[in-house]
Structures are given as C-alpha cells and as structure tokens.
Design a protein around this motif. Sequence first.
Motif, short mmCIF file in Angstrom:
data_model
loop_
_atom_site.label_atom_id
_atom_site.label_comp_id
_atom_site.label_asym_id
_atom_site.label_seq_id
_atom_site.Cartn_x
_atom_site.Cartn_y
_atom_site.Cartn_z
N VAL A 155 10.91 150.73 112.88
CA VAL A 155 11.01 149.51 112.07
C VAL A 155 10.69 149.84 110.62
CG1 VAL A 155 10.16 147.16 111.72
CG2 VAL A 155 10.39 148.07 114.04
N GLY A 156 11.72 149.87 109.79
CA GLY A 156 11.53 150.10 108.37
C GLY A 156 11.33 148.80 107.62
N ARG B 272 3.64 138.95 112.58
CA ARG B 272 4.23 138.19 111.49
C ARG B 272 3.86 138.71 110.11
NH1 ARG B 272 5.20 132.06 112.94
NH2 ARG B 272 5.53 132.21 115.19
N THR B 273 3.43 139.94 110.02
CA THR B 273 3.12 140.52 108.71
C THR B 273 3.96 141.78 108.50
OG1 THR B 273 1.32 141.99 109.41
CG2 THR B 273 0.75 139.69 108.92
N LEU B 274 4.28 142.03 107.25
CA LEU B 274 5.10 143.19 106.91
C LEU B 274 4.40 144.48 107.31
CD1 LEU B 274 7.67 144.24 105.47
CD2 LEU B 274 6.33 144.28 103.35
N GLY B 275 3.09 144.56 107.03
CA GLY B 275 2.36 145.78 107.34
C GLY B 275 2.37 146.11 108.82
N ALA C 157 11.88 144.93 108.97
CA ALA C 157 10.70 144.06 109.00
C ALA C 157 10.95 142.80 108.19
CB ALA C 157 9.49 144.81 108.46
N ASN C 158 11.54 142.95 107.02
CA ASN C 158 11.81 141.80 106.17
C ASN C 158 12.85 140.87 106.78
OD1 ASN C 158 10.04 141.89 103.95
ND2 ASN C 158 11.26 143.47 102.95
N VAL C 159 13.82 141.43 107.49
CA VAL C 159 14.82 140.60 108.17
C VAL C 159 14.13 139.72 109.21
CG1 VAL C 159 16.73 140.64 109.81
CG2 VAL C 159 16.81 142.08 107.77
N VAL C 160 13.24 140.29 109.99
CA VAL C 160 12.53 139.53 111.02
C VAL C 160 11.68 138.43 110.37
CG1 VAL C 160 10.77 139.66 112.83
CG2 VAL C 160 12.55 141.41 112.68
N LEU C 161 10.96 138.78 109.32
CA LEU C 161 10.13 137.79 108.64
C LEU C 161 10.97 136.67 108.04
CD1 LEU C 161 7.56 140.15 106.86
CD2 LEU C 161 7.22 138.82 108.95
N ASN C 162 12.10 137.03 107.45
CA ASN C 162 12.99 136.06 106.80
C ASN C 162 13.64 135.15 107.82
OD1 ASN C 162 15.73 135.12 105.93
ND2 ASN C 162 15.18 136.08 103.99
N VAL C 163 14.29 135.73 108.82
CA VAL C 163 15.14 134.97 109.74
C VAL C 163 14.34 134.31 110.86
CG1 VAL C 163 17.10 135.11 111.32
CG2 VAL C 163 17.12 136.43 109.18
N ALA C 164 13.44 135.07 111.47
CA ALA C 164 12.72 134.56 112.64
C ALA C 164 11.54 133.68 112.26
CB ALA C 164 12.25 135.71 113.51
#
Length: 234
Positions: free
Chosen positions: A131-132, A120-123, A136-143
């Motif tokens: 995974v660019g 659950r972290t961008l890093g 990564a931001n899509v997963v954090l945003n949506v999921a």
Amino acid sequence: MLDFHGKNQPQQEADRPARAREILAILSQTYPDAGTALRFETPFQLLVAAMLSAQTTDRQVNKITERLFKRYREPRDFARLNPEELAREIKGCGLYKNKSRNIIATSRILVEKYNSQVPRTLGELELLPGVGRKTANVVLNVAFGQPTLPVDTHVFRVSHRLGLARSKTPEKTEEELLAIIPEYARRAAHHQLIAHGRTICTARRPRCNACPVAHLCPGRENKKDPPQNGGNGN
C-alpha cells in the motif's frame, strides 16, 4: 524571467491558486458525476481493488474483482489463502504474484491488528504491505470521505500540463496541489482531473480543441489536435 502567458515567475506563482479555482469550477461543471471507476462494496474491497490497479486498467480490475469478491469478501477470507491460490485468481492483472503476496499479508495484518477493519489514517495504511501513498489516499478519499488528493498518472499529467504543478514526483506534486486547492474541493478535484485526463487531456492524443479549460492552459498556443483516426485516446 517570463513564463506562461508572458508573465514573470512571481506573478505566475501568485496566480496559481486563482487559476486552480477557475479550472476546477469548469471541470466540476464538465464532469459533475466524476467518481471512482473501481467497483466495491466495503472499504476493504476498495483497498484490494486499489492494490490490484497498479499497472492495470480499472476495467480489467473490475473484471477480476467481480468474480474474486464472490468467493472472498473479508480480510479473513484472503488471510486463509496462500500466494499461489490468490495469484491464480488475479492473474489477469500486472505484477499479480507480488500483489497476491501483498494482499494476503495485508489481510492478515488487518485481521490480527485491526479487527478486520481498514485503518483510517494515512500513516497506518502506508505501513500495510503493497500500500503506497496513492493507494492509501484513494481509500481515504473514496471510502472514508477524507479530503485527500491522490496523484495517479492522470492527475500528474493534467496538473502539470495546466501549470498547477511542476514537481517531478507524485509526492511533491501532491504537496503543490494541496497548497493551492481548498480542502473542500480536493475529493472532487481528484476525480475531475482523472476524468479530464481520460477523456480530453489524454497522454498521447490530447484533444486540446475540445478542452473546456484550454484558455487557462499555459501551453495552449503551442498545442494542436492531431489528426483523428477514430480512436478515443483512452
């Protein structure tokens, strides 16, 4: 130096946060139900779908994942495959051989290091093969409901046309948008900018005369709708 609407550069910079709020208020009314077009049931399935979406339409990705996720649902299912097997399953999307290798490698890392859970972290996400930052931001945003603002081609194009960003890269554009869009509005802003880019502010045939934020667009005086020929620009 005069720029948008005859304003000088410092004044334009000072106006950007207010303009962003006004633009997003209108877009939120125009696209109240905007959200991801990718179909998924779990964060892992979203991660796979987002990885497949590079240089491929969401519609095509959904066709592939509709059958793919019936056979393979969890990281361990993909981790058991070899690249040739998965490549045959996802052949309908661009760069499918590279994506096959990356999805399998990522799945194995998730199984071995994260107990089959998506981090659950961008890093951590950016360290996964294939995974660019955008994915990564899509997963954090949506999921996971985090206030990220992924910059895809639609967000990049629309934000630049509306004068909300000027940077030449998605990463710098993201920085500019994060600086002027309040945290509470970022998740929705991502989807609303995409919806606007797909329906009105399209790449080749922007329908400026139908645009609800045309009066806030810096280049509106120089924009005219091209003749219509029945296409929708998508």
